[in-house]
Design an enzyme around this catalytic site. Structure first.
Site, PDB file in Angstrom:
ATOM      1  N   LEU A  50       1.023  -1.269   0.113  1.00 21.33           N
ATOM      2  CA  LEU A  50       0.055  -0.032  -0.093  1.00 21.33           C
ATOM      3  C   LEU A  50       0.746   1.288   0.066  1.00 21.33           C
ATOM      4  O   LEU A  50       1.936   1.133   0.720  1.00 21.33           O
ATOM      5  CB  LEU A  50      -0.936  -0.027   1.215  1.00 21.33           C
ATOM      6  CG  LEU A  50      -2.166  -1.119   1.261  1.00 21.33           C
ATOM      7  CD1 LEU A  50      -2.774  -0.985   2.573  1.00 21.33           C
ATOM      8  CD2 LEU A  50      -2.818  -1.016   0.060  1.00 21.33           C
ATOM      9  N   ASP A  51       0.515   2.248  -0.716  1.00 22.83           N
ATOM     10  CA  ASP A  51       1.502   3.495  -0.938  1.00 22.83           C
ATOM     11  C   ASP A  51       1.435   3.887   0.711  1.00 22.83           C
ATOM     12  O   ASP A  51       0.754   3.760   1.246  1.00 22.83           O
ATOM     13  CB  ASP A  51       0.717   4.691  -1.714  1.00 22.83           C
ATOM     14  CG  ASP A  51       0.668   4.015  -2.973  1.00 22.83           C
ATOM     15  OD1 ASP A  51       1.121   2.848  -3.545  1.00 22.83           O
ATOM     16  OD2 ASP A  51      -0.301   4.650  -3.866  1.00 22.83           O
ATOM     17  N   LYS A  52       2.714   4.661   0.859  1.00 20.75           N
ATOM     18  CA  LYS A  52       2.844   5.350   2.148  1.00 20.75           C
ATOM     19  C   LYS A  52       1.637   6.024   2.781  1.00 20.75           C
ATOM     20  O   LYS A  52       1.367   5.923   3.947  1.00 20.75           O
ATOM     21  CB  LYS A  52       4.238   6.268   2.008  1.00 20.75           C
ATOM     22  CG  LYS A  52       4.774   6.647   3.441  1.00 20.75           C
ATOM     23  CD  LYS A  52       6.120   7.394   3.279  1.00 20.75           C
ATOM     24  CE  LYS A  52       6.268   7.944   4.514  1.00 20.75           C
ATOM     25  NZ  LYS A  52       7.685   8.676   4.495  1.00 20.75           N
ATOM     26  N   HIS A 107       1.135   2.473  -7.569  1.00 17.46           N
ATOM     27  CA  HIS A 107       0.272   3.768  -7.704  1.00 17.46           C
ATOM     28  C   HIS A 107      -0.922   3.131  -8.396  1.00 17.46           C
ATOM     29  O   HIS A 107      -1.526   4.270  -8.977  1.00 17.46           O
ATOM     30  CB  HIS A 107       1.085   4.673  -8.010  1.00 17.46           C
ATOM     31  CG  HIS A 107       1.965   5.415  -6.817  1.00 17.46           C
ATOM     32  ND1 HIS A 107       1.949   5.102  -5.456  1.00 17.46           N
ATOM     33  CD2 HIS A 107       3.151   5.846  -7.171  1.00 17.46           C
ATOM     34  CE1 HIS A 107       3.026   5.454  -4.988  1.00 17.46           C
ATOM     35  NE2 HIS A 107       3.866   5.936  -5.803  1.00 17.46           N
TER      36      HIS A 107
END
Length: 236
Positions: free
Chosen positions: A100-102, A188
């Protein structure tokens, strides 16, 4: 497997700790008191007890984490990682199942089962990943149709179809709230899919993997072990 390795793997303590317990004569294997910490055993068939407590053989572990924003989905990084959040499982070589993106929140599974990770992440396995997103822009029925056919990302890659559901539209603020189901996990991807149709994701949270929903009792940053039934749900 050596006894000391088995016990350290299951969180009883270091090999030095196991030696100390052996000296105290509080470890038994199949009812017999252990005299050597490096004795060999079959973890699948032998019964190991420490201070009258059975140590159950558990080769794999599966953790559900409600990932907070600002944490990296990696095993090592200069910033705080999801592995840093989870304590009590240091004896397992955990890794996140996908990323999962930051700045993305929500459901993330940590495990040491590589085959499970492959099965969940492979597009060929068709495991759904469900996201809730807030969008800067008006998501319309036309947008839904575009996602049904897949969209072309900035690098030319055409995605697999995505099931987009409009939850709410605020015409005055020109924003939308949606739910999106995809089966891929490109870099993303959710953000880039909306960018491909001229919109921007302002908030993103994964709420489901397969048929396993994020536990509503888990606050952001909390985690729990998954039951065998819950693990099966991930594979749909």
């Amino acid at each position: 497997m050596r006894l000391d390795k088995f016990l350290s793997h299951h969180g009883v303590g270091s090999r030095k700790d196991v030696k100390a317990l052996v000296k105290k004569k509080v470890i038994t294997v199949n009812g017999n008191t252990v005299t050597k910490a490096d004795m060999k055993l079959n973890p699948e068939t032998d019964t190991v007890m420490v201070q009258d407590e059975v140590i159950h053989f558990e080769p794999y572990v599966y953790i559900m984490l409600n990932k907070p924003a600002g944490v990296v989905s990696s095993t090592q990084d200069k910033d705080r990682t999801v592995i840093d959040i989870v304590s009590g499982f240091e004896h397992y070589d955990l890794h996140p199942v996908g990323r999962l993106d930051k700045d993305t929140e929500g459901l993330l599974i940590l495990t040491n089962d590589g085959q499970f990770t492959h099965d969940v992440l492979s597009p060929k396995k068709h495991v759904n990943k469900t996201y809730f997103a807030k969008i800067d822009g008006i998501v319309s029925d036309e947008t839904v149709k575009q996602f049904q056919h897949g969209v072309t990302l900035d690098d030319g890659y055409h995605t697999m179809p995505g099931l987009l559901t409009i939850m709410n539209v605020n015409s005055a603020e020109q924003t939308s709230e949606v739910e999106l189901i995809i089966q891929e996990g490109k870099f993303h991807q959710v953000k880039r899919m909306f960018e491909a149709v001229g919109m921007k994701v302002t908030y993103l949270k994964r709420i489901k993997m397969g048929n396993l929903a994020l536990d509503a009792t888990l606050s952001t940053g909390d985690y729990k072990k998954l039951s065998p039934e819950e693990i099966k749900c991930v594979r749909n």
